[in-house]
Structure formats: C-alpha cells, structure tokens
Design a protein around this motif. Structure first.
Motif, PDB file in Angstrom:
ATOM      1  N   SER A   3      66.019  -1.481-121.680  1.00 36.07           N
ATOM      2  CA  SER A   3      64.725  -1.640-122.314  1.00 36.07           C
ATOM      3  C   SER A   3      63.951  -2.751-121.620  1.00 36.07           C
ATOM      4  CB  SER A   3      64.895  -1.961-123.804  1.00 36.07           C
ATOM      5  OG  SER A   3      65.459  -3.241-123.961  1.00 36.07           O
ATOM      6  N   GLU A   4      62.647  -2.707-121.788  1.00 37.51           N
ATOM      7  CA  GLU A   4      61.783  -3.709-121.164  1.00 37.51           C
ATOM      8  C   GLU A   4      62.081  -5.100-121.692  1.00 37.51           C
ATOM      9  OE1 GLU A   4      56.998  -4.471-120.354  1.00 37.51           O
ATOM     10  OE2 GLU A   4      57.674  -2.859-121.665  1.00 37.51           O
ATOM     11  N   ALA A   5      62.409  -5.205-122.985  1.00 34.86           N
ATOM     12  CA  ALA A   5      62.705  -6.513-123.575  1.00 34.86           C
ATOM     13  C   ALA A   5      63.931  -7.148-122.936  1.00 34.86           C
ATOM     14  CB  ALA A   5      62.901  -6.371-125.086  1.00 34.86           C
ATOM     15  N   HIS A   6      64.990  -6.364-122.720  1.00 35.35           N
ATOM     16  CA  HIS A   6      66.200  -6.911-122.119  1.00 35.35           C
ATOM     17  C   HIS A   6      65.978  -7.276-120.655  1.00 35.35           C
ATOM     18  CE1 HIS A   6      68.073  -5.414-125.767  1.00 35.35           C
ATOM     19  NE2 HIS A   6      69.123  -6.142-125.462  1.00 35.35           N
ATOM     20  N   SER A   7      65.171  -6.501-119.961  1.00 31.26           N
ATOM     21  CA  SER A   7      64.827  -6.851-118.580  1.00 31.26           C
ATOM     22  C   SER A   7      64.030  -8.147-118.535  1.00 31.26           C
ATOM     23  CB  SER A   7      64.027  -5.715-117.942  1.00 31.26           C
ATOM     24  OG  SER A   7      64.775  -4.529-117.913  1.00 31.26           O
ATOM     25  N   SER A   8      63.111  -8.294-119.476  1.00 32.39           N
ATOM     26  CA  SER A   8      62.317  -9.524-119.541  1.00 32.39           C
ATOM     27  C   SER A   8      63.201 -10.727-119.850  1.00 32.39           C
ATOM     28  CB  SER A   8      61.226  -9.392-120.615  1.00 32.39           C
ATOM     29  OG  SER A   8      60.318  -8.374-120.290  1.00 32.39           O
ATOM     30  N   TYR A   9      64.167 -10.529-120.733  1.00 32.00           N
ATOM     31  CA  TYR A   9      65.046 -11.650-121.079  1.00 32.00           C
ATOM     32  C   TYR A   9      65.903 -12.046-119.878  1.00 32.00           C
ATOM     33  CZ  TYR A   9      68.280 -14.619-123.619  1.00 32.00           C
ATOM     34  OH  TYR A   9      69.016 -15.692-124.041  1.00 32.00           O
ATOM     35  N   LYS A  10      66.340 -11.077-119.112  1.00 30.25           N
ATOM     36  CA  LYS A  10      67.128 -11.394-117.924  1.00 30.25           C
ATOM     37  C   LYS A  10      66.298 -12.206-116.937  1.00 30.25           C
ATOM     38  CE  LYS A  10      69.759  -9.428-114.129  1.00 30.25           C
ATOM     39  NZ  LYS A  10      70.304  -8.223-113.486  1.00 30.25           N
ATOM     40  N   LEU A  11      65.049 -11.815-116.725  1.00 35.23           N
ATOM     41  CA  LEU A  11      64.178 -12.577-115.834  1.00 35.23           C
ATOM     42  C   LEU A  11      63.946 -13.988-116.363  1.00 35.23           C
ATOM     43  CD1 LEU A  11      61.540  -9.819-114.949  1.00 35.23           C
ATOM     44  CD2 LEU A  11      63.286 -10.781-113.438  1.00 35.23           C
ATOM     45  N   PHE A  12      63.812 -14.109-117.678  1.00 33.99           N
ATOM     46  CA  PHE A  12      63.647 -15.434-118.279  1.00 33.99           C
ATOM     47  C   PHE A  12      64.878 -16.298-118.023  1.00 33.99           C
ATOM     48  CE2 PHE A  12      64.688 -17.975-122.134  1.00 33.99           C
ATOM     49  CZ  PHE A  12      63.758 -18.985-121.942  1.00 33.99           C
ATOM     50  N   LEU A  13      66.086 -15.704-118.169  1.00 34.67           N
ATOM     51  CA  LEU A  13      67.317 -16.452-117.911  1.00 34.67           C
ATOM     52  C   LEU A  13      67.409 -16.901-116.457  1.00 34.67           C
ATOM     53  CD1 LEU A  13      69.985 -14.390-119.903  1.00 34.67           C
ATOM     54  CD2 LEU A  13      68.917 -16.556-120.556  1.00 34.67           C
ATOM     55  N   ILE A  14      66.950 -16.063-115.539  1.00 36.72           N
ATOM     56  CA  ILE A  14      66.949 -16.433-114.120  1.00 36.72           C
ATOM     57  C   ILE A  14      65.993 -17.596-113.881  1.00 36.72           C
ATOM     58  CG2 ILE A  14      66.345 -15.633-111.803  1.00 36.72           C
ATOM     59  CD1 ILE A  14      67.304 -12.836-112.675  1.00 36.72           C
TER      60      ILE A  14
END
Length: 401
Positions: A31-42
């Motif tokens: 999902s877009e939300a999980h992809s966004s969270y991964k980018l935030f963690l990076i």
C-alpha cells in the motif's frame, strides 16, 4: 561524544526494530501508506547518521566543516518532516481540504528550508560558528523549528480528528500516530531551547518505537488473523469441492467410480496412446444378466440389490483395478499392474464362478476382455468395441446354460 552516543543508541534501536522494513526492497504490504512509512524510516536513518557525525564534527572545532555539515543536517531534518506528513496523509487515505493543505504545507516548508540554508551560506541568519568553533543559532532557525512544530501539530490534529470516525484497533492505531506528532512537537520545542542536546533523536526514538509497537505490530497481527480466516475459508471451500468431486466421480449406488470418472480417465488413456507410452493395459467390460426381468417382476429395489451384488463380485475378483459403473448394469475394469499380469487366472476364476451361479440361479455377469495392441489400437474406443463384442458372445453362452 555524549551528544553522538545518544544518537548512536537511537540509530541501533531504529535499525533493530525496523530491520524487516529496511532490509527488503519491498515490504509485505504494497500500500502507499506502507511505502511512505518506509521512505520516512530511511529519512530518519539518514538523519541519525548526520546527527551522529555532527557531534564528532562539532568537537573538531573547525568552523567551515561544522557549517557545511550543519547545513546538511538541517536539510535531512526537513526531508524527514516532509515524509512524515506524507505518511500521515497516505495512511488516512482521505482526500479533503486539510489533507491537501497539509501536503502542500510540507512542500512549502521544504522549499523554505532550502532557501534559508542557501542564504545562510552568505548571511548567518540561521546559525554560525565563531572562530573557536562554537555553535550559535539565529532567528531563522527558530522560524524553521516553529514551522516544524506547526507541521507535527497539524499531522496530530489531522490524525486525531479521524479517530472520531473509526472504531476498534484502527482507532487505536490512529491515536498512536497522532501521539507521535505530539511527542515530536514536545521534543522539537526542547531542541529549540537546547540546540546542542540530541532531543530530536530522542523524539524520533520514542515516536518510532510507539509506532512499531502499537501500529506495525498491530497491523501484522491483523494480517495474520485475516490470513487465518482466509485459510479457514479456503479449507472449507476445498472440502466442499472435494465432496462435490467425490459425489460427481463416485457411483451413489455401488460406491465404485462413476461414468464421469470413466470418461475423464478414458481421455487420459487416449492421451497416453497418442504419446506412445501406454503399455501393459487391458479392459474388461461387464454386463449383468436378467436385470430387466428382475426390475419388471420384482421391482427396482430388488434390481438395485442385484446390481450391488454383481459389483461386489467384480470388485472382489479384480481387487487391484479401478472399477467403473458406466450404465444401469454395465461395468468396466481397467487392468494394470498385478491384475494385468494375472488377467488369465482372474478371468478364468470369474467365468467359473459365473457358470456355477448360472446353474444355481444366482447373480450372473457376462464379461469380455481385450488387451491394448499398439499396432491396431489408435484410441480407447477400438479396445472397448472388441471387449464389448466378447462380452456379448459370453452373454449368449451363459444364457444357453
């Protein structure tokens, strides 16, 4: 070193608790939300690296190196904040005025931060280092920190406003994400008041641990429960399909294979004949004598008993072969393996039994057997025709006894 040690601990905890998310190119949920969270963690990971190195660089007391590194540090901070706002927007998945405004506010903040940092290279409006390497803050830093506070508060208000429409575990997750923004607001205020203390790292450490425990782990549990439910549904479906297949491929009266099963297996035999791999194969065609007379004089119930008795005799003789009921009183056996090797003895035993039954008025079954001949048999039907003709010849013999 004290400054860097806190950030090092925060970095290690960050990597440990988010190892699965950071390690794989794509996390489980697409999902877009999980992809966004991964980018935030990076982005937070990059921020930690700058934060750790900033402590070491600051201790070198080199004004030029410290200034360059601090510029990069503030840019990493701004990027992480913008990706946090993006995660909140995509997590809610609700397009309204507030979400659109929050999205553009993040972009404007990032542009503002970039302009201020560029200007700071020529005019120390955000920070500067004196000749002794001591760090000093400017008014523009306070403005950018205030902008970050507003963004974190806005994400919290946006997320907490959504909790009114949600229930259960989803509401709990929304509250946790909203709490992250409030926690970061407090730590950004502390970082503004005490610029040489690692409050930013502590804020991210606390907030990401909360999200990992109360959002990501809760989502994993929810996915696990959903997978278990789907697995149970699939099992029930397979059982239903298995039952339906059993009913379709089993003769309800005798329990042997049905005509549907016979027709499907004939297709397989034809395919093996066509591929040239069929060998050591024979068929026996059976027909029960006197069924019509029994049905007409004693009823169909007695006729069914006659069919079941005939089937029992066939199955008892050809124990290692699939038996099919292909009509009212017609059966077919596919002889392979042990039954194929012993076919002559089995047929002799069967015929002797039928002759004895004929003399004492018991169940009489006529049969005809033929073997596969690769020279003249180019399909199953030619074998069946030969076996069927032999069966009718045997039927005439039994009737004359």
């Amino acid at each position: 070193m004290d400054y860097a040690s806190i950030s090092i601990i925060a970095l290690l905890v960050h990597i440990i608790i988010n190892y699965d998310v950071l390690r794989h190119p794509q996390i489980e949920q697409t999902s877009e939300a999980h992809s966004s969270y991964k980018l935030f963690l990076i982005c937070v990971l990059i921020f930690y690296l700058f934060d750790i190195s900033w402590g070491f660089v600051h201790n070198l007391r080199n004004p030029l190196l410290s200034s360059i590194w601090t510029e990069l540090y503030f840019m990493a901070v701004a990027v992480a904040v913008v990706f946090w706002t993006r995660y909140v927007i995509t997590y809610i998945r609700e397009v309204n005025f507030f979400s659109v405004a929050l999205k553009y506010a993040g972009i404007v903040f990032l542009g503002f931060e970039f302009i201020v940092l560029v200007m700071n290279l020529f005019f120390p409006i955000m920070f500067y280092f004196d000749e002794n390497g001591t760090y000093h803050t400017g008014k523009a830093r306070t403005a950018t920190m205030f902008a970050q506070i507003l963004l974190f508060l806005a994400t919290s208000v946006h997320m907490l406003s959504v909790t009114v429409k949600t229930r259960g575990k989803i509401r709990h997750r929304h509250r946790t994400i909203g709490g992250f923004g409030i926690a970061m607001t407090i730590f950004v205020v502390l970082a503004t008041l005490y610029p040489v203390l690692p409050f930013y790292s502590l804020g991210y450490l606390l907030g990401i641990c909360l999200i990992h425990t109360f959002v990501l782990e809760d989502e994993k549990e929810a996915r696990r429960e959903e997978l278990e439910r789907l697995f149970q549904v699939e099992q029930i479906r397979e059982q239903e399909l298995g039952s339906a297949r059993f009913m379709a491929y089993t003769d309800p009266l005798t329990g042997v294979k049905s005509k549907n099963s016979y027709q499907e297996d004939v297709i397989g035999i034809d395919r093996r004949i066509e591929d040239g791999i069929l060998k050591d194969f024979a068929i026996v065609v059976f027909d029960v004598n006197g069924l019509k007379l029994v049905n007409d004089t004693r009823g169909h119930e007695e006729g069914d008993r006659l069919i079941k008795s005939a089937c029992t005799i066939i199955c008892h003789t050809f124990k290692h072969s699939p038996i099919y009921r292909i009509g009212g009183d017609e059966f077919v056996a596919f002889l392979m393996g042990e039954d194929f090797r012993n076919r002559a003895e089995l047929l002799e035993t069967f015929d002797s039994c039928m002759e004895k039954n004929s003399s004492c008025g018991d169940v009489v079954i006529a049969c005809g057997c033929t073997e596969f001949n690769k020279v003249r048999d180019n399909c199953f039907c030619t074998m069946f025709s030969r076996a069927d003709m032999k069966m009718y010849e045997r039927k005439k013999q039994l009737k004359t006894m």
